[in-house]
Write a protein that holds these residues in place. Structure first.
Motif, PDB file in Angstrom:
ATOM      1  N   ALA A 250     -11.593  17.762  -6.876  1.00 62.55           N
ATOM      2  CA  ALA A 250     -11.537  18.232  -8.262  1.00 62.55           C
ATOM      3  C   ALA A 250     -11.298  19.735  -8.307  1.00 62.55           C
ATOM      4  O   ALA A 250     -11.800  20.494  -7.482  1.00 62.55           O
ATOM      5  N   VAL A 251     -10.519  20.184  -9.300  1.00 61.36           N
ATOM      6  CA  VAL A 251     -10.168  21.594  -9.427  1.00 61.36           C
ATOM      7  C   VAL A 251     -11.354  22.379  -9.957  1.00 61.36           C
ATOM      8  O   VAL A 251     -12.013  21.985 -10.916  1.00 61.36           O
ATOM      9  N   LYS A 252     -11.620  23.489  -9.385  1.00 65.99           N
ATOM     10  CA  LYS A 252     -12.677  24.393  -9.831  1.00 65.99           C
ATOM     11  C   LYS A 252     -12.141  25.818  -9.794  1.00 65.99           C
ATOM     12  O   LYS A 252     -11.403  26.190  -8.893  1.00 65.99           O
TER      13      LYS A 252
ATOM     14  N   GLY B  29      -2.848  23.108  -5.639  1.00 70.42           N
ATOM     15  CA  GLY B  29      -3.146  23.731  -6.919  1.00 70.42           C
ATOM     16  C   GLY B  29      -2.660  25.156  -7.035  1.00 70.42           C
ATOM     17  O   GLY B  29      -3.113  25.892  -7.919  1.00 70.42           O
ATOM     18  N   ALA B  30      -1.730  25.577  -6.171  1.00 71.67           N
ATOM     19  CA  ALA B  30      -1.228  26.943  -6.185  1.00 71.67           C
ATOM     20  C   ALA B  30       0.214  26.961  -6.674  1.00 71.67           C
ATOM     21  O   ALA B  30       0.942  25.971  -6.582  1.00 71.67           O
TER      22      ALA B  30
ATOM     23  N   TYR C 230      -1.780  34.215 -19.979  1.00 73.55           N
ATOM     24  CA  TYR C 230      -2.791  33.165 -20.043  1.00 73.55           C
ATOM     25  C   TYR C 230      -2.121  31.810 -20.017  1.00 73.55           C
ATOM     26  O   TYR C 230      -0.915  31.673 -20.293  1.00 73.55           O
ATOM     27  N   ALA C 231      -2.920  30.783 -19.658  1.00 74.18           N
ATOM     28  CA  ALA C 231      -2.441  29.403 -19.639  1.00 74.18           C
ATOM     29  C   ALA C 231      -3.507  28.519 -20.252  1.00 74.18           C
ATOM     30  O   ALA C 231      -4.704  28.676 -19.962  1.00 74.18           O
ATOM     31  N   ASP C 232      -3.112  27.620 -21.122  1.00 70.90           N
ATOM     32  CA  ASP C 232      -4.022  26.650 -21.720  1.00 70.90           C
ATOM     33  C   ASP C 232      -3.994  25.372 -20.898  1.00 70.90           C
ATOM     34  O   ASP C 232      -2.936  24.759 -20.719  1.00 70.90           O
ATOM     35  N   THR C 233      -5.154  24.977 -20.367  1.00 69.39           N
ATOM     36  CA  THR C 233      -5.262  23.780 -19.542  1.00 69.39           C
ATOM     37  C   THR C 233      -6.199  22.782 -20.204  1.00 69.39           C
ATOM     38  O   THR C 233      -6.804  23.069 -21.245  1.00 69.39           O
TER      39      THR C 233
ATOM     40  N   PHE D 124      -5.665  25.626  -9.651  1.00 68.22           N
ATOM     41  CA  PHE D 124      -5.284  24.754 -10.759  1.00 68.22           C
ATOM     42  C   PHE D 124      -5.198  23.302 -10.260  1.00 68.22           C
ATOM     43  O   PHE D 124      -5.314  23.021  -9.066  1.00 68.22           O
ATOM     44  N   ALA D 125      -5.015  22.401 -11.196  1.00 67.32           N
ATOM     45  CA  ALA D 125      -4.825  20.997 -10.831  1.00 67.32           C
ATOM     46  C   ALA D 125      -3.558  20.878  -9.992  1.00 67.32           C
ATOM     47  O   ALA D 125      -2.543  21.507 -10.295  1.00 67.32           O
TER      48      ALA D 125
END
Length: 689
Positions: A588-590, A651-652, A671-674, A622-623
């Protein structure tokens, strides 16, 4: 002067056998050892004087290499690695290599090492050699002065470290960008990566590769890089263009030196101090250059069976061995090349003579024959009054037949074969030997025998492969020669135990929970060996040894992680690594992060120089395999040219040359909205230029 005299006495003793070597004597790890296949002997050549100062009879494979540590030498072939002592000049032990691939040899602190690049295995030689699996194929490693080996994985692009005395890689601080090729070198004892796709030398930082410096010459995946700098210059070889480049890695914009090479296939470059050497395999020539690109010397390599070998010794000098090991070319610190013939015929053992030497007395070691009598005086005849007439003279005796007419010595059974040795395979063994003395009758065959069977091979054969053996059972072999008279005496081999590498562990499962993973498996078929441990490898993390059939990981980074497990067994002194079982899990992404920096200057109709520059963006955490849209923000509003990218399996992602900005004295960020919320980068103050 005393030290020189002592060394001379010891070397003379080693050659003549008159004085046994002093216990505990050590050769300083200078010079180079070379293996002469025809003479089955390892010779040591002093790098400074180019004198052959020691030799050790060793039964080895054709084309073997020799590497050394402070105390031992190792004759490395395709079927065996033979260790001998440099103090007593005697063979100590023999082990089987983990692969029949010709390894790259490295003499360094913590070594010496054998690097099997295609097999992905490193052997640290010693009294008990250690096999270190790397997990996949690797390029040519480099070693820094503290004994740390730096490895570049061919498939993943990871740059990992193997510290001195470690049994596995312990960290992978950097990665070559996806889709790029690279090679390692050392500059001023600092490891560097040459990104051969981008043509940039990059430093290796604790958190990844640094920005680096363009080399200023065309590079590709086939570019060959010297493993260390020469007087501050990095040597690059473009075999396709027949060009040698000398690059200054310290000065931005400095003009590289280009050296045009004759056509041919090349090995190298290798550096020794301020000298660069290359080998043209087509013309069998070694050529040296100084750091200004001026040729200093060129020497023909004697053409023998096999390809020449080019190595950098522990003393920093470059050595080139011909294919048969009968010549060693030594590259001096001034670039001059000396050809050292190391193949000399053995000196015959002196036999005391029983006949007088010409012009002198007989040897005192030859006792007089028991039948020999001292000379007697000639008696004078007594006078007589009635002398008898003299007897008629006797006819002369027939002359003795000349030596050439003496009956020839009849043939006899052959002598015993020499250097009989065996090496084990899976359910098989390979037996090798040297020719037996024919004793005046052609050898028609050799009889190879073992407990449970025998086989006969031709008289010209020097090896036999015996199959159908039982893995895990010890065997010894004897070899005897046969000619028209009969079967000669047999000579025995060392004991070997056939074995197969273990099969892949069964029932392998890998389960992820948050940032943790649990692994379990069952014991495989060990192929006749004894289980020592399991080697578990996690992609991007490294390897560990596990005694049981389970292990766990915690605190893993987000993305996909591939785990492999192999059984490591031993049999007959050999260490064998089994087949791998693999599983991939998604963690899981953290803690996703975005880092921005100001890139190179650019311009457009709305973006004016000199303040118009690209915004470089780096994403981590990231995911995996996910589309991400990055919005730039400054001066109170979102502006044009957002960046859209897709993360990789870890995730890179990277986003360069997509977004421009040219309003100075303003703070910029993206910024990025996830799915888990908004992720904002660091802020960057856009300075006026």
């Amino acid at each position: 002067m005393t030290a020189v005299a002592v060394g001379t006495v010891l070397v003379a003793a080693a050659f003549s056998g008159a004085v046994p070597p002093v216990a505990g004597m050590q050769f300083h790890p200078t010079g180079h050892w070379v293996y002469d296949t025809a003479l089955q002997t390892a010779f040591h050549v002093d790098g400074a004087t180019t004198n052959v100062d020691a030799r050790v009879p060793v039964a080895g494979d054709a084309g073997s290499q020799v590497v050394q540590s402070d105390t031992d030498g190792y004759v490395v072939g395709g079927s065996r690695i033979v260790r001998f002592g440099k103090s007593n000049l005697k063979v100590q032990s023999t082990v089987v290599p983990p692969s029949d691939e010709v390894p790259l040899t490295i003499e360094s602190v913590g070594g010496p090492y054998l690097v099997y690049r295609q097999a992905g295995k490193i052997v640290r030689l010693g009294t008990s050699p250690v096999v270190i699996p790397t997990g996949d194929r690797i390029g040519d490693p480099v070693v820094t002065a503290d004994g740390t080996m730096w490895l570049l994985h061919s498939e993943t692009g990871l740059v990992c470290t193997l510290p001195k005395a470690a049994v596995s890689t312990n960290s992978c601080p950097a990665r070559v960008p996806a889709g790029h090729s690279g090679a390692l070198t050392v500059i001023a004892d600092k490891p560097r990566v040459l990104d051969t796709t981008a043509g940039v030398l990059r430093p290796i930082n604790p958190d990844g590769l640094g920005a680096g410096l363009p080399v200023g010459v065309p590079t590709s995946a086939t570019t060959q890089v010297a493993p260390a700098d020469a007087g501050g210059k990095v040597a690059l070889l473009d075999a396709a263009k027949h060009a040698l480049y000398l690059v200054d890695p310290k000065t931005s914009g400095s003009r590289p030196i280009t050296v045009d090479l004759p056509p041919g296939q090349y090995d190298g470059p290798l550096s020794g101090g301020s000298v660069i050497a290359v080998v043209n395999k087509t013309t069998s020539t070694v050529t040296t250059y100084d750091i200004k690109g001026q040729r200093t010397d060129s020497k023909q390599i004697p053409v023998t069976t096999g390809a020449p070998k080019m190595t950098r010794g522990a003393d920093g000098q470059v050595y080139v061995q011909d294919g048969g090991g009968s010549h060693l070319l030594v590259v001096g610190k001034d670039g001059k090349v000396a050809d050292v013939p190391v193949a000399t015929e053995p000196v015959p053992t002196a036999v005391p003579s029983t006949s007088p030497s010409p012009g002198g007395p007989a040897s005192p070691s030859a006792p007089p024959s028991p039948s020999a009598q001292p000379p007697q005086p000639t008696p004078h005849p007594e006078p007589t009054t009635n002398p008898e007439p003299p007897a008629p003279p006797k006819p002369p005796a027939p002359p003795e037949a000349p030596a050439s007419r003496k009956p020839p010595v009849p043939p006899s059974a052959p002598g015993a074969p020499g250097a009989v040795a065996a090496s084990a395979g899976s359910g098989s063994a390979t037996v090798t030997w040297n020719a037996a003395a024919a004793n005046r009758a052609t050898i028609g065959g050799y009889l190879v025998s073992w407990s449970g069977g025998s086989t006969t091979v031709a008289g010209g054969a020097r090896r036999a492969t015996v199959s159908g053996l039982t893995n895990g059972q010890s065997y010894t072999f004897s070899v005897a020669a046969r000619n028209s008279v009969g079967l000669g005496p047999a000579a025995g081999s060392n004991a070997v135990t056939p074995a197969a590498a273990a099969s892949a562990p069964g029932g392998f499962t890998a389960t992820a929970s948050g940032n943790d993973a649990s692994l379990s498996w069952s014991q495989p078929n060990l192929g006749g060996g004894t289980l020592q441990h399991y080697t578990v490898t996690a992609s991007g993390i490294g390897s560990r040894s596990v005694a049981g059939t389970s292990t766990s990981y915690s605190g893993l980074r987000g993305g996909q992680v591939t785990f492999t497990v192999r059984a490591v067994t031993t049999v007959g002194g050999r260490t064998m690594t089994g087949a791998a079982a693999s599983r991939t899990v998604t963690i899981a992404v953290k803690n996703p992060k975005i880092f921005i920096s100001r890139g190179s200057d650019t311009h457009s109709s709305d973006c004016k120089s000199p303040n118009c520059s690209w915004i470089n963006m780096r994403l981590t955490g990231f995911a995996p395999n996910t589309r991400v849209e990055l919005e730039p923000y400054a001066n109170g509003h979102v502006f044009s040219e957002p960046c859209v990218t897709t993360t990789d399996s870890s995730g890179a992602a990277t986003c360069d040359n997509d977004t421009r900005y040219d309003v100075p004295d303003t703070t910029v960020y993206v910024y990025a909205d996830t799915a888990d919320g908004r992720v904002q980068s660091n802020t960057l103050y856009w300075e006026r230029r």
